[in-house]
Design an enzyme around this catalytic site. Structure first.
Site, PDB file in Angstrom:
ATOM      1  CG  ASP A   1     -21.028 -36.322  33.625  1.00 58.55           C
ATOM      2  OD1 ASP A   1     -21.568 -37.194  34.340  1.00 58.55           O
ATOM      3  OD2 ASP A   1     -19.972 -35.744  33.929  1.00 58.55           O
TER       4      ASP A   1
ATOM      5  CD  GLU B   1     -28.233 -39.710  32.130  1.00 59.66           C
ATOM      6  OE1 GLU B   1     -28.805 -40.814  32.312  1.00 59.66           O
ATOM      7  OE2 GLU B   1     -27.420 -39.214  32.931  1.00 59.66           O
TER       8      GLU B   1
ATOM      9  CB  CYS C   1     -10.701  -1.358  42.698  1.00 62.68           C
ATOM     10  SG  CYS C   1      -9.535  -2.683  42.332  1.00 62.68           S
TER      11      CYS C   1
ATOM     12  CB  CYS D   1      -6.991  -0.171  44.608  1.00 62.68           C
ATOM     13  SG  CYS D   1      -8.264  -1.035  45.544  1.00 62.68           S
TER      14      CYS D   1
ATOM     15  CB  CYS E   1      -7.581  -4.542  46.785  1.00 67.72           C
ATOM     16  SG  CYS E   1      -7.636  -4.654  44.984  1.00 67.72           S
TER      17      CYS E   1
ATOM     18  CD  GLU F   1     -28.531 -43.209  22.243  1.00 69.50           C
ATOM     19  OE1 GLU F   1     -28.577 -42.945  23.464  1.00 69.50           O
ATOM     20  OE2 GLU F   1     -29.251 -44.044  21.696  1.00 69.50           O
TER      21      GLU F   1
ATOM     22  CE1 TYR G   1     -30.103 -41.258  28.671  1.00 68.62           C
ATOM     23  CE2 TYR G   1     -30.777 -43.554  28.567  1.00 68.62           C
ATOM     24  CZ  TYR G   1     -30.257 -42.492  29.280  1.00 68.62           C
ATOM     25  OH  TYR G   1     -29.908 -42.643  30.591  1.00 68.62           O
TER      26      TYR G   1
ATOM     27  CG  ASP H   1     -40.034 -13.268  23.482  1.00 70.39           C
ATOM     28  OD1 ASP H   1     -40.149 -14.272  22.745  1.00 70.39           O
ATOM     29  OD2 ASP H   1     -38.940 -12.860  23.933  1.00 70.39           O
TER      30      ASP H   1
ATOM     31  CE  LYS I   1     -21.332 -43.609  30.669  1.00 67.73           C
ATOM     32  NZ  LYS I   1     -21.913 -42.792  31.697  1.00 67.73           N
TER      33      LYS I   1
HETATM   34  S1  IVH Z   1     -28.444 -46.213  27.940  1.00 69.85           S
HETATM   35  C1  IVH Z   1     -30.210 -50.028  29.390  1.00 69.85           C
HETATM   36  N1  IVH Z   1     -27.750 -43.943  26.802  1.00 69.85           N
HETATM   37  O1  IVH Z   1     -24.824 -43.559  31.648  1.00 69.85           O
HETATM   38  C2  IVH Z   1     -29.865 -48.653  29.003  1.00 69.85           C
HETATM   39  N2  IVH Z   1     -27.271 -44.245  29.108  1.00 69.85           N
HETATM   40  O2  IVH Z   1     -22.861 -45.425  32.807  1.00 69.85           O
HETATM   41  C3  IVH Z   1     -28.716 -48.140  29.749  1.00 69.85           C
HETATM   42  N3  IVH Z   1     -26.193 -42.324  30.156  1.00 69.85           N
HETATM   43  O3  IVH Z   1     -26.966 -45.192  33.885  1.00 69.85           O
HETATM   44  C4  IVH Z   1     -28.499 -46.696  29.608  1.00 69.85           C
HETATM   45  N4  IVH Z   1     -26.150 -41.039  28.360  1.00 69.85           N
HETATM   46  O4  IVH Z   1     -27.484 -42.751  33.312  1.00 69.85           O
HETATM   47  C5  IVH Z   1     -27.764 -44.674  27.938  1.00 69.85           C
HETATM   48  N5  IVH Z   1     -27.206 -41.992  25.673  1.00 69.85           N
HETATM   49  C6  IVH Z   1     -27.241 -42.702  26.805  1.00 69.85           C
HETATM   50  C7  IVH Z   1     -26.714 -42.214  28.009  1.00 69.85           C
HETATM   51  C8  IVH Z   1     -26.749 -43.018  29.151  1.00 69.85           C
HETATM   52  C9  IVH Z   1     -25.850 -41.120  29.653  1.00 69.85           C
HETATM   53  C10 IVH Z   1     -25.948 -42.723  31.553  1.00 69.85           C
HETATM   54  C11 IVH Z   1     -27.088 -43.473  32.184  1.00 69.85           C
HETATM   55  C12 IVH Z   1     -26.474 -44.772  32.659  1.00 69.85           C
HETATM   56  C13 IVH Z   1     -25.037 -44.436  32.733  1.00 69.85           C
HETATM   57  C14 IVH Z   1     -24.201 -45.696  32.613  1.00 69.85           C
END
Ligand code: IVH
Length: 506
Positions: free
Chosen positions: A120, A182, A439, A419, A416, A116, A234, A35, A118
């Site tokens: 969030d 994402e 406390c 206490c 509280c 992959e 992705y 570092d 999905k």
């Molecule tokens: S592919 C044409 N891959 O999920 C390609 N989307 O419900 C379409 N998302 O709008 C997206 N992980 O924001 C893709 N591994 C992943 C994803 C992913 C999250 C999201 C993305 C999309 C939404 C659709």
């Protein structure tokens, strides 16, 4: 003073070195320098750029710290529509999706698939021109998004220049590369952010996705910089100078360029293999260090995927299998107060036990009394409870239609419960506090924190032990731990020779 050739060269060199070592540290999690060495390089670059502002380039790592240049989010048109995904909720939906796909292809076509997680998070589109990150935009309406480049540059896992490892294997950046991914919080970063918010008397975020969205939409990118986001990439949306025929190769290529790609992505030869793996994905969900709400199944052959085209806003060549919501309803039985180590009053709900997402839940957090009031959550209500990964479950809403009139409003305590000290609410704070530094509950939390894994890491000092030591008045604060003697410990119930020896050693 004008810049000489040597200074310009040194700035280039420092930029490359710092970018390279950040990539190793943040993306690969394996740094090769200390570092201290890193800081020395970084500080030299800062000093050089400060003396000669003309040396600052858009890919300089100094541009990650954010600035107060307020931008009213100019708009940018994406080079290709940023599409969405069709949803599948069970095996039949997934099979039907493949059938529809195969009908459009020559008979006898077989398909392999990538899977992959999905993620969030929030979709962001990054543009690299000759290897330099020149533009970052939110999804917006899929065609036009908000330009958030300075905010995006604060995210350490996003390369400012590709390939990120300029010292490695001679791969060069394409003329132009537009990628999509994402932006999100890792769970632990989200929890740490909330702890900081709470400690500073600021509101906590209820969910990581909204917090990520808030962090990205800051006018002052220094605020974004203080909230440690990350990004997984992705998809290549548009490119000049590179074409890839397989989704699997695309992920490989993106990794080569220095991006983080969705962890645990896999390639399966048939749809049956994909379906077989779904239970494994579902159970992995709670052990991952980021939020996912399903998996994305993609036709691996990108030429076929392109030919398949789109329906509405959804490409035919991919679908999202959504996990069952980790949500349920149950009765809120009691309002239980806990006191944090800063004295913060934390409202919790004792629940009628309910089975959600693989575990029985009987407690949930109510966050703070502003939220309780805003949502109008009452004792006796049937409430919606949501589990988010390994975070404490949330009460997200009351089911008002099921009220019978016996429900009781939840008020903040005046004293509280541990206490009896009058509770205070500092000006401007959403939280209430027990101001008594002695406390017992507060001391308990402080000591627990002090001996915990992230701090002193004292083995054999679980919360029950801490509780006993406080009750028997053997410790009154953290410092007393160091003057603990074995003799009085041995007199306590359940404290044998071995246990005491181990504790003292720790
Ligand atoms: S592919 C044409 N891959 O999920 C390609 N989307 O419900 C379409 N998302 O709008 C997206 N992980 O924001 C893709 N591994 C992943 C994803 C992913 C999250 C999201 C993305 C999309 C939404 C659709």
């Amino acid at each position: 003073m004008s810049v000489d050739v040597e200074q310009r060269q040194r700035a280039n060199e420092l930029r490359e070195l710092v970018n390279y070592h950040s990539y190793r540290y943040y993306v690969l999690s394996e740094s090769v320098i200390s570092d201290g060495e890193f800081d020395r390089l970084f500080n030299e670059l800062i000093a050089l750029e400060k003396a000669h502002p003309e040396l600052v380039t858009p890919d300089s790592p100094t541009q990650r710290s954010g600035s107060d240049v307020s931008e009213d989010f100019p708009k940018s048109r994406h080079p290709a529509p940023i599409l969405s995904l069709s949803n599948a909720y069970n095996e039949a939906d997934i099979r039907a999706w493949e059938e529809r796909t195969l009908k459009l292809l020559p008979t006898g076509t077989t398909l392999d698939y990538t899977v992959e997680p999905k993620l969030d998070g929030l979709t962001v589109v990054l543009t690299y021109e000759r290897g330099i990150l020149t533009l970052a935009a939110t999804r917006g309406n899929g065609e036009i998004g908000d330009v958030v480049t300075p905010n995006i540059k604060t995210i350490r896992t996003i390369p400012l220049r590709i390939p990120a490892h300029t010292h490695a294997d001679g791969k060069s950046a394409p003329e132009r590369l537009v990628v999509r991914g994402e932006v999100m919080f890792l769970k632990r970063d989200f929890e740490a952010l909330n702890e900081r918010q709470a400690a500073a008397g600021l509101p906590v975020f209820i969910n990581a996705r909204n917090a990520a969205s808030g962090a990205l939409k800051q006018k002052d990118s220094r605020i974004t910089a203080s909230r440690p986001l990350t990004m997984f990439v992705y998809q290549i949306v548009d490119s000049v100078g590179i074409t890839l025929d397989k989704q699997w190769d695309m992920l490989d290529y993106l990794r080569d360029m220095g991006f983080q790609t969705p962890p645990d992505a896999a390639l399966y030869p048939t749809l049956s293999d994909v379906i077989q793996q779904i239970p494994a994905w579902e159970s992995r969900r709670n052990t991952l260090n980021f939020e996912i709400d399903g998996i994305v199944i993609k036709v691996n052959d990108l030429r076929i995927a392109r030919e398949l085209g789109i329906v509405g806003k959804d490409p035919r060549g991919a679908t999202a299998y959504k996990f069952a919501a980790q949500e349920g309803t149950t009765k809120l039985l009691r309002h239980v107060i806990s006191i944090g180590r800063t004295g913060r009053v934390i409202p919790n709900a004792a629940l009628e036990p309910v089975f959600i997402g693989g575990t029985t839940i009987s407690n949930a957090t109510l966050h703070n009394y502003d939220i309780v009031k805003a949502l109008d959550i009452r004792i006796g209500d049937t409430v919606v409870v949501k589990r988010m990964g390994d975070v404490i479950p949330n009460v997200t809403a009351p089911v008002v239609a099921l009220r019978d009139g016996t429900e009781q409003v939840i008020d903040p305590p005046t004293h509280c419960p541990f206490c009896e000290t009058p509770i205070i609410r500092p000006e401007g704070s959403v939280d209430f506090y027990c101001p008594n530094v002695h406390c017992p509950e507060r001391v308990q939390r402080q000591v627990e924190f002090f001996v915990s894994r992230g701090a002193l890491d004292i083995d054999g000092m679980g919360s029950q032990t801490v509780k006993t030591l406080i009750e028997k008045q053997l410790i009154q604060d953290e410092a007393d731990i160091f003057s603990l003697k074995p003799e009085p410990l041995l007199e306590l119930e359940g404290f044998g020779d071995k246990k005491v020896q181990k504790l003292m050693a720790s």
